[in-house]
Design a protein around this motif. Structure first.
Motif, mmCIF file in Angstrom:
data_model
loop_
_atom_site.group_PDB
_atom_site.id
_atom_site.type_symbol
_atom_site.label_atom_id
_atom_site.label_comp_id
_atom_site.label_asym_id
_atom_site.label_seq_id
_atom_site.Cartn_x
_atom_site.Cartn_y
_atom_site.Cartn_z
ATOM 1 N N CYS A 122 0.769 -1.137 0.086
ATOM 2 C CA CYS A 122 0.101 -0.031 -0.053
ATOM 3 C C CYS A 122 0.912 1.113 -0.158
ATOM 4 N N PRO A 123 0.487 2.368 -0.779
ATOM 5 C CA PRO A 123 1.428 3.339 -0.716
ATOM 6 C C PRO A 123 1.574 4.339 0.306
ATOM 7 N N ALA A 124 2.347 5.284 0.358
ATOM 8 C CA ALA A 124 2.555 6.066 1.440
ATOM 9 C C ALA A 124 1.333 6.736 1.752
ATOM 10 N N GLY A 125 0.973 6.928 3.097
ATOM 11 C CA GLY A 125 -0.329 7.464 3.342
ATOM 12 C C GLY A 125 -1.662 6.229 3.490
ATOM 13 N N GLU A 126 -1.533 5.278 3.087
ATOM 14 C CA GLU A 126 -2.559 4.259 2.833
ATOM 15 C C GLU A 126 -2.184 3.368 4.021
ATOM 16 N N HIS A 127 -3.190 3.104 4.877
ATOM 17 C CA HIS A 127 -3.083 2.293 6.099
ATOM 18 C C HIS A 127 -3.880 0.747 6.197
ATOM 19 N N HIS A 128 -4.869 0.755 5.159
ATOM 20 C CA HIS A 128 -5.772 -0.529 4.921
ATOM 21 C C HIS A 128 -5.355 -1.120 4.001
ATOM 22 N N GLN A 129 -5.173 -2.462 4.508
ATOM 23 C CA GLN A 129 -4.433 -3.356 3.638
ATOM 24 C C GLN A 129 -5.238 -4.731 3.806
ATOM 25 N N VAL A 130 -6.399 -4.832 3.922
ATOM 26 C CA VAL A 130 -7.040 -5.884 4.067
ATOM 27 C C VAL A 130 -7.276 -6.693 2.698
ATOM 28 N N GLY A 131 -7.715 -5.894 1.612
ATOM 29 C CA GLY A 131 -7.790 -6.487 0.383
ATOM 30 C C GLY A 131 -6.295 -6.978 -0.279
ATOM 31 N N LEU A 132 -5.456 -6.249 -0.016
ATOM 32 C CA LEU A 132 -4.023 -6.667 -0.392
ATOM 33 C C LEU A 132 -3.637 -7.930 0.300
ATOM 34 N N LEU A 133 -3.780 -8.020 1.507
ATOM 35 C CA LEU A 133 -3.571 -9.440 2.166
ATOM 36 C C LEU A 133 -4.280 -10.510 1.597
ATOM 37 N N LEU A 134 -5.459 -10.181 1.296
ATOM 38 C CA LEU A 134 -6.237 -11.574 0.863
ATOM 39 C C LEU A 134 -5.500 -11.728 -0.564
ATOM 40 N N PHE A 135 -5.466 -10.787 -1.286
ATOM 41 C CA PHE A 135 -4.818 -11.254 -2.836
ATOM 42 C C PHE A 135 -3.637 -11.770 -2.664
ATOM 43 N N SER A 136 -2.826 -11.036 -2.004
ATOM 44 C CA SER A 136 -1.511 -11.683 -1.455
ATOM 45 C C SER A 136 -1.495 -13.469 -1.079
ATOM 46 N N LEU A 137 -2.286 -13.377 -0.165
ATOM 47 C CA LEU A 137 -2.520 -14.903 0.204
ATOM 48 C C LEU A 137 -3.004 -15.734 -0.750
ATOM 49 N N PHE A 138 -3.804 -15.187 -1.685
ATOM 50 C CA PHE A 138 -4.151 -16.151 -2.866
ATOM 51 C C PHE A 138 -3.007 -16.386 -3.890
ATOM 52 N N LEU A 139 -2.076 -15.347 -4.160
ATOM 53 C CA LEU A 139 -1.000 -15.584 -5.046
ATOM 54 C C LEU A 139 0.022 -16.838 -4.304
ATOM 55 N N ARG A 140 0.021 -16.736 -2.937
ATOM 56 C CA ARG A 140 1.076 -17.579 -2.299
ATOM 57 C C ARG A 140 0.517 -18.845 -2.322
ATOM 58 N N LYS A 141 -0.960 -19.037 -2.338
ATOM 59 C CA LYS A 141 -1.534 -20.394 -2.314
ATOM 60 C C LYS A 141 -1.229 -21.090 -3.742
ATOM 61 N N ASN A 142 -1.080 -20.200 -4.628
ATOM 62 C CA ASN A 142 -0.883 -20.648 -6.069
ATOM 63 C C ASN A 142 1.011 -20.834 -6.398
ATOM 64 N N GLY A 143 1.497 -20.725 -5.369
ATOM 65 C CA GLY A 143 3.089 -20.912 -5.457
ATOM 66 C C GLY A 143 3.742 -19.736 -5.910
ATOM 67 N N VAL A 144 3.265 -18.597 -5.721
ATOM 68 C CA VAL A 144 4.089 -17.423 -6.177
ATOM 69 C C VAL A 144 4.759 -16.838 -4.909
ATOM 70 N N GLU A 145 6.048 -16.263 -4.964
ATOM 71 C CA GLU A 145 6.727 -15.761 -4.049
ATOM 72 C C GLU A 145 6.310 -14.105 -4.007
ATOM 73 N N VAL A 146 5.632 -14.055 -2.808
ATOM 74 C CA VAL A 146 5.142 -12.551 -2.860
ATOM 75 C C VAL A 146 6.068 -11.720 -1.647
ATOM 76 N N ILE A 147 6.515 -10.864 -2.318
ATOM 77 C CA ILE A 147 7.422 -9.847 -1.371
ATOM 78 C C ILE A 147 6.422 -8.677 -0.908
ATOM 79 N N TYR A 148 5.921 -8.820 0.294
ATOM 80 C CA TYR A 148 4.732 -8.257 0.985
ATOM 81 C C TYR A 148 5.272 -7.120 1.981
ATOM 82 N N LEU A 149 5.183 -5.943 1.386
ATOM 83 C CA LEU A 149 5.549 -4.813 2.201
ATOM 84 C C LEU A 149 4.743 -4.169 3.164
ATOM 85 N N GLY A 150 3.276 -4.210 2.812
ATOM 86 C CA GLY A 150 2.350 -3.885 3.775
ATOM 87 C C GLY A 150 1.865 -2.674 3.593
#
Length: 303
Positions: A183-211
């Motif tokens: 989430c870019p500077a100034g954005e503190h809500h990351q629910v959707g990003l977390l869920l999408f990143s978890l979907f990618l990880r389930k599919n074997g993708v290495e996610v560099i998650y910065l939050g």
């Protein structure tokens, strides 16, 4: 919440015994302050009182008493969560119980409910049907003044940690490109990003998650160091950040021209004309897999 000193005084249990029960038998799991000091909830205190009574009055060992306590708690959860009716009824009841536990800083009870939900319904149903709605409810409660800043931070942190735990469960497939998510500077809500990143990880993708609230210089530094970044995902809920995000996307395209850009969040629902970015995150989760199969098969030939 009570300090270990207060618990010692209330229960007449030496602090060294409390620490031993915690480390050796996982009798209770107190919260920790930023400095590492233990904080015990009312439930923790009652559990410790029950354990002490079993040892002193029934003459059983601490290990046996802890096992009895856990069986009792599991039965209590089952009696209170598994209800007749539709699955939606069960999810709704579990969501309300987890929210209430977190709102009252009962972290151990909330985690027990979440663990029980995972065992009953699986992680995907729990994330989509229970934990994400709880996070949304937390944010809404904070915005209207029904939750304090401390409660919002605590509740968000507790649930986010459950998302993070699954990041290391799934295998990573080296032949797939990596994904950078933030989430870019100034954005503190990351629910959707977390869920999408978890979907990618389930599919074997290495996610560099910065939050959340990630500064631009940090992103550029990672792009300089990391190879094979196939996609860059960012999520925004604050509409005021859209102009900054559009400029950021253009800047990052210059640094990583081969990457696909994926945007999502409430802000982009009202701004569907992003320059060179896709809106996959805002689509229903059941459509993500078909997108993933098409997109990543194409990427593998590029990288």
């Amino acid at each position: 919440m009570y300090s270990i000193k207060q618990v010692v005084e209330m229960l007449d249990i030496p602090s060294v015994t409390l620490r031993a029960w915690e480390s050796r038998y996982q009798a209770v799991t107190p919260e920790r302050t930023e400095s590492g000091y233990r904080l015990y909830s009312r439930d923790n205190v009652e559990d410790l009182r029950w354990l002490k009574d079993q040892i002193e009055q029934q003459g059983i060992s601490i290990s046996h008493a802890v096992r009895l306590l856990k069986v009792q708690k599991e039965k209590h959860l089952e009696d209170n969560v598994v209800i007749s009716g539709t699955p939606e009824d069960a999810f709704e009841k579990m969501k309300e119980q987890i929210y209430t536990a977190l709102h009252e800083f009962q972290g151990e009870r909330a985690n027990a409910l979440i663990d029980f939900g995972f065992s009953m319904y699986g992680y995907e149903a729990m994330f989509h049907q229970v934990l994400v709605p709880v996070l949304i409810k937390v944010g809404d409660a904070w915005e209207v003044g029904k939750a304090t800043v401390a409660q919002e931070h605590y509740m968000t942190h507790m649930i986010s940690n459950r998302f993070y735990q699954f990041f290391n469960v799934f295998p990573v497939y080296a032949h797939l490109p990596k994904v950078l998510a933030f989430c870019p500077a100034g954005e503190h809500h990351q629910v959707g990003l977390l869920l999408f990143s978890l979907f990618l990880r389930k599919n074997g993708v290495e996610v560099i998650y910065l939050g959340a609230n990630t500064p631009e210089e940090g992103i550029l530094s990672i792009l300089e160091q990391q190879k094979r970044i196939g996609a860059i995902c960012l999520s925004v809920t604050d509409k005021a950040l859209i102009p900054y995000c559009e400029g950021l996307i253009q800047h990052l395209k210059g640094a990583c021209p081969e990457a696909e850009f994926i945007v999502g969040g409430k802000a982009y629902e009202a701004f569907p004309n992003s320059v060179g970015a896709r809106f996959i995150m805002n689509e229903p989760p059941e459509q993500w897999q078909s997108w993933f199969d098409k997109m990543f098969i194409g990427m593998k030939s590029k990288i």
